[in-house]
Scaffold this motif. Sequence first.
Motif, short mmCIF file in Angstrom:
data_model
loop_
_atom_site.label_atom_id
_atom_site.label_comp_id
_atom_site.label_asym_id
_atom_site.label_seq_id
_atom_site.Cartn_x
_atom_site.Cartn_y
_atom_site.Cartn_z
N UNK A 189 0.83 -1.20 0.00
CA UNK A 189 0.00 0.00 0.00
C UNK A 189 0.87 1.25 0.00
N UNK A 190 0.77 2.07 -1.03
CA UNK A 190 1.56 3.30 -1.07
C UNK A 190 1.38 4.18 0.16
N UNK A 191 0.22 4.18 0.76
CA UNK A 191 -0.05 5.03 1.92
C UNK A 191 0.94 4.77 3.05
N UNK A 192 1.44 3.54 3.15
CA UNK A 192 2.39 3.18 4.20
C UNK A 192 3.82 3.59 3.89
N UNK A 193 4.04 4.14 2.70
CA UNK A 193 5.41 4.46 2.26
C UNK A 193 5.54 5.90 1.76
N UNK A 194 4.64 6.75 2.17
CA UNK A 194 4.63 8.14 1.70
C UNK A 194 5.95 8.85 1.99
N UNK A 195 6.62 8.47 3.06
CA UNK A 195 7.90 9.10 3.41
C UNK A 195 8.92 8.99 2.27
N UNK A 226 -4.27 9.96 1.89
CA UNK A 226 -3.01 10.31 1.23
C UNK A 226 -2.62 11.75 1.55
N UNK A 227 -3.56 12.65 1.45
CA UNK A 227 -3.27 14.06 1.76
C UNK A 227 -2.77 14.20 3.19
N UNK A 228 -3.40 13.52 4.13
CA UNK A 228 -2.97 13.59 5.53
C UNK A 228 -1.53 13.11 5.70
#
Length: 165
Positions: A90-96, A121-123
């Motif tokens: 999940x990309x959300x877990x790797x936004x960093x 995603x925005x958050x």
Amino acid sequence: DVSDAVTFLVQEGIVDPERVCIYGGSYGGYATMAGLVFTPELYRCGINYVGVTDVALLFDSMPRSWEPMKELMKVQIGDPEDAAFMDSISPIAHVANIDDPLLIVHGERDPRVVYEHATKLRSELKKHEKEYEWLVKGNEGHGFSREENRLELYEMMDSFLEANL
């Protein structure tokens, strides 16, 4: 794989590595986000149009009409009960990992890839102080169908690409 194709085209001298932006909608939006979080060095920017960012959320919020496909989706994508695996894809877990500007486009009435994908995603982008632009329409669903919204989208995409490539 999109990132493999980009790498090949750069190695062949066909594509300028300083001018690659990744863009897609729905699954293509997932591919956009996967490219930005798993191979950020390949891209200068990304455009996520109604894309999946949280695979577990996709399972949790799927439309009723998809229920007959749920078991097949578990085989094709992975078991949503396996939280560690869901996070790993999940990309959300790797936004960093994102190091490029991102344009997020979504309809608030999307029944397939619910609006929560965009808001989560925005958050995360804000939390990690990442650069992004935002285009959300309350009167749209899984893609923009209204002419005025499409025109605004394409104008915004043109400006975004001009600024980042």
